[in-house]
Write an enzyme that holds these catalytic residues in place. Structure first.
Site, short mmCIF file in Angstrom:
data_model
loop_
_atom_site.label_atom_id
_atom_site.label_comp_id
_atom_site.label_asym_id
_atom_site.label_seq_id
_atom_site.Cartn_x
_atom_site.Cartn_y
_atom_site.Cartn_z
N MET A 149 -12.11 4.51 -0.33
CA MET A 149 -12.75 4.85 0.95
C MET A 149 -13.37 6.21 0.76
O MET A 149 -12.86 7.23 1.22
CB MET A 149 -11.70 4.83 2.07
CG MET A 149 -11.33 3.40 2.48
SD MET A 149 -9.71 3.29 3.26
CE MET A 149 -8.65 3.23 1.83
N SER B 287 0.85 -1.19 0.00
CA SER B 287 0.00 0.00 0.00
C SER B 287 0.88 1.24 0.00
O SER B 287 1.60 1.51 0.97
CB SER B 287 -0.88 -0.03 1.25
OG SER B 287 -1.39 1.26 1.50
N HIS C 84 -8.61 0.88 -3.64
CA HIS C 84 -9.50 0.70 -2.49
C HIS C 84 -10.13 2.06 -2.21
O HIS C 84 -9.47 2.95 -1.68
CB HIS C 84 -8.66 0.18 -1.32
CG HIS C 84 -9.41 0.04 -0.04
ND1 HIS C 84 -8.77 -0.15 1.17
CD2 HIS C 84 -10.74 0.06 0.25
CE1 HIS C 84 -9.67 -0.25 2.14
NE2 HIS C 84 -10.87 -0.11 1.61
N MET D 46 -11.56 -5.76 6.30
CA MET D 46 -10.63 -4.81 6.94
C MET D 46 -10.21 -5.33 8.32
O MET D 46 -11.06 -5.75 9.11
CB MET D 46 -11.29 -3.44 7.13
CG MET D 46 -11.57 -2.66 5.85
SD MET D 46 -10.13 -2.29 4.83
CE MET D 46 -9.05 -1.43 5.98
N MET E 116 -8.75 8.07 -0.09
CA MET E 116 -9.51 8.51 1.09
C MET E 116 -10.00 9.93 0.84
O MET E 116 -9.22 10.79 0.43
CB MET E 116 -8.62 8.47 2.32
CG MET E 116 -8.03 7.09 2.58
SD MET E 116 -7.14 7.06 4.14
CE MET E 116 -6.42 5.42 4.11
N ASP F 213 -6.62 -6.47 4.80
CA ASP F 213 -6.09 -5.11 4.69
C ASP F 213 -6.07 -4.43 6.05
O ASP F 213 -7.12 -4.25 6.68
CB ASP F 213 -6.96 -4.31 3.70
CG ASP F 213 -6.40 -2.92 3.45
OD1 ASP F 213 -5.31 -2.60 3.97
OD2 ASP F 213 -7.05 -2.15 2.71
N ASP G 231 -4.86 3.35 -1.81
CA ASP G 231 -5.90 3.76 -0.87
C ASP G 231 -6.38 5.17 -1.19
O ASP G 231 -5.63 6.13 -1.02
CB ASP G 231 -5.35 3.73 0.56
CG ASP G 231 -5.19 2.31 1.06
OD1 ASP G 231 -6.16 1.54 1.01
OD2 ASP G 231 -4.07 1.95 1.50
N HIS H 192 -1.43 -1.63 -4.13
CA HIS H 192 -2.68 -1.27 -3.44
C HIS H 192 -2.73 0.25 -3.30
O HIS H 192 -1.79 0.87 -2.82
CB HIS H 192 -2.71 -1.94 -2.06
CG HIS H 192 -3.98 -1.76 -1.32
ND1 HIS H 192 -5.11 -2.50 -1.60
CD2 HIS H 192 -4.33 -0.91 -0.30
CE1 HIS H 192 -6.09 -2.13 -0.77
NE2 HIS H 192 -5.64 -1.17 0.01
C1 DX5 Z 1 -6.27 1.46 5.87
C2 DX5 Z 1 -5.87 1.19 4.44
C3 DX5 Z 1 -4.80 0.16 4.33
C4 DX5 Z 1 -3.51 0.60 4.95
C5 DX5 Z 1 -2.53 -0.55 4.96
O1 DX5 Z 1 -7.23 2.44 5.91
O2 DX5 Z 1 -6.99 0.74 3.72
O3 DX5 Z 1 -4.62 -0.24 3.00
O4 DX5 Z 1 -2.94 1.68 4.31
O5 DX5 Z 1 -1.40 -0.14 5.68
P1 DX5 Z 1 -0.87 -0.99 6.91
O6 DX5 Z 1 -0.42 -2.28 6.36
O7 DX5 Z 1 0.25 -0.15 7.42
O8 DX5 Z 1 -1.99 -1.14 7.88
ZN ZN Z 2 -6.62 -0.35 1.71
#
Ligand code: DX5
Ligand code: ZN
Length: 546
Positions: free
Chosen positions: A348, A288, A346, A420, A317, A458, A315, A313
């Site tokens: 969010m 990630s 992913h 999660m 947000m 994750d 993320d 990956h």
């Molecule tokens: C959390 C994210 C994860 C996160 C993973 O909100 O969706 O993908 O960045 O990072 P680690 O492995 O450090 O938890």
């Molecule tokens: Zn994620």
């Protein structure tokens, strides 16, 4: 990625091909696992994504042709045809049996030979070196008729010792057959040993180029690279195309990989269950990139690409669904050209349906949205739009969320469920062990309802928690902090892979014990188990295995 890839669906189908092939070989007590496995991604990508063909009309005039010149990869080839829909997969178990249509080396299908072969087989193989010439014949005829059929030929590197391959190579160059694509399964092992000892083929690339072919080279187990190169091949004009696919013979079963012994040997039938578990347990690592320094994402991608990770990956947000903001589709679009690795996005975000098109346009390969912010209808619409664009759809559930009832009605085309293991928002949080029993439960229930996709873990995944999530059924592992948190990315990925391997070997050993074949399994696996013996607590036991 170009044509309809749906990355995870393609991977899963290829995994199924290997699983059917090994069952066929073990039942028969003979056959060729080595080449079936080295060519699995090549054949799978062709049949499941690239070729124009119709399993219900094998003789369709407009079809593309596949010539399996290295015919001993038959178990893999039959399984590919079966998974593609030419005949029921169960029939692969009749491989090489008396009265079966699945002969040890495939026979070309025709009305007259229908008791000896299955629909979809275009060429009777067995004698090495001839398939390329047949492919050239079809490609020439198609050109003369002004037709659009394309021809794909799979040859082996051992097979390339045959003079006929090079005569054919000259002819294809002479006739500028740009409707012909040849793929070399470059696993470097032939029947009796290593190709470069027996009859060196290198410099392979230069040889084909000198014969007037357009040559490409890929990692033959990376479907994203195969998809890309087949796109490029379709653009080449006035030259035949050679794709050198660097592969590992026996890839998929660790004690068969890169070992000449497994060119044409069947595993004992009693090992089948354990081998199936190994193939099913294939695990994907997805770093990630938001973890660690929040800058220079290109560089972070390049660094893990070098380590052979499976996907990136990403993320997203939005500061609403989660209390943090990262980046959006425009940034992903900019990152896209920096790698051919699949993007596992992913999202969010509060309103996934409103923004989904931007992420489709940014060419993500997997797009996962959260169950907490979707109704059934919204998710169905997202899913449909992803599928038509060749993108794998996923759904994510937070630690406090259960699988919504409506999801059971959307399982058919669902490729991933992210369970999660932290409350989303930040990298570097602590793994929540309470999600483990939930993961087991979710996995079980989804499978009972026909889910064929992957469970993705994750949040807080590191070398230790990876093993737990693995045992709970996860097969995709997101790792942020574990990869980017320290200074040593190389060491971090090695450690994750090592721990995944230990977890796998432990599972397989337990399975073998249940089946009462533990000593026997350890014998077949000895050279693989040695580096893990200490962690598995089997040093003495392994030492005693003769
Ligand atoms: C959390 C994210 C994860 C996160 C993973 O909100 O969706 O993908 O960045 O990072 P680690 O492995 O450090 O938890
Ligand atoms: Zn994620």
């Amino acid at each position: 990625m170009g044509f309809n890839m749906r990355y995870l669906d393609l991977r899963r189908k290829i995994r199924d091909v290997r699983m059917w092939a090994i069952q066929g070989i073990a039942e028969a007590g003979s056959g060729h696992p080595g080449a079936s496995f080295s060519a699995a991604e090549i054949m799978g990508t062709l049949y499941f994504r690239r070729m124009r063909h119709d399993p219900s009309r094998p003789g369709w005039e407009e079809r593309d042709y596949f010539i399996n010149s290295k015919a001993h990869s038959a178990p893999g080839f039959y399984s590919t045809l079966a998974v593609a829909g030419y005949f029921p997969s169960e029939e692969v178990r009749t491989l090489r049996k008396l009265g079966s249509r699945l002969q040890g080396h495939p026979v070309m299908y025709s009305e007259r030979q229908k008791n000896y072969s299955v629909p979809g087989v275009e060429y009777s193989g067995g004698s090495e070196g001839m398939g390329l010439s047949v492919g050239i014949g079809i490609a020439l005829a198609s050109k003369l008729d002004g037709k659009k059929n394309r021809v794909f030929v799979l040859i082996g590197d051992g097979e390339s010792n045959e003079g006929q391959i090079w005569e054919a190579s000259m002819a294809a160059g002479k006739f500028k057959l740009d409707n012909l694509v040849t793929i070399l399964d470059r696993n470097r092992i032939q029947q009796d040993g290593f190709t470069e000892d027996i009859m060196p083929l290198d410099p392979t690339k230069d040889k084909w180029a000198a014969f007037n072919w357009q040559v490409f080279e890929v990692d033959g187990h990376r479907v994203e690279q195969i998809v890309d190169v087949l796109n490029k091949a379709a653009q080449v004009k006035d030259k035949p195309v050679m794709i050198i696919a660097n592969t590992v013979k026996g890839n998929g079963v660790r004690h068969m990989a890169n070992n000449p012994q497994w060119h044409g040997k069947a595993p004992p039938k009693r090992h089948t269950e354990v081998l199936l578990e190994e193939l099913e347990s294939e695990c994907l690592i997805a770093p990630s990139i938001i973890a660690g320094q929040r800058e220079n994402y290109e560089d972070k991608i390049r660094k893990v690409e070098r380590e052979g990770v499976d996907m990136i990956h990403i993320d997203v947000m939005d500061g609403q669904f989660v209390p943090n903001t990262t980046f959006f589709a425009d940034k992903i679009k900019k990152l896209r050209p920096s790698t051919s690795l699949p993007f596992d996005a992913h999202l969010m975000i509060e309103k996934p349906l409103e923004q989904i098109q931007e992420y489709i346009d940014a060419r993500c390969d997997i797009i996962t949205v959260h169950a907490e912010v979707c109704t059934e209808n919204e998710f169905r619409e997202i899913q449909e739009r992803l599928i038509v664009n060749g993108i794998s759809p996923g759904i994510a559930i937070n630690p406090g969320t259960d699988v919504p009832e409506w999801l059971y009605r959307c399982l058919h085309d669902l490729d991933v469920v992210i369970v999660m293991s932290v409350n989303p928002g930040f990298a570097g949080q602590k793994f929540m062990p309470k999600v483990l029993p939930k993961m087991v439960e979710v996995n079980k229930k989804l499978r009972e309802h026909g889910f064929k996709g992957y469970i993705e873990a994750d949040g807080g995944i590191d070398a230790t928690t990876l093993q737990q999530a693995y045992d709970a059924g996860a097969r995709i592992f997101v790792a942020g902090n574990a990869v980017y948190g320290g200074g040593d990315i190389h060491g971090a990925v090695i450690q994750l892979r090592h721990k995944a391997a230990v977890a796998l070997e432990r599972r397989l050993l337990n399975h073998a014990t249940q089946l009462n074949i533990r000593p026997d399994w350890m014998k077949a696996r000895k050279h693989i188990l040695i580096p893990y013996a200490n962690e598995l607590g089997i040093e003495e036991e392994l030492h005693a295995v003769k």
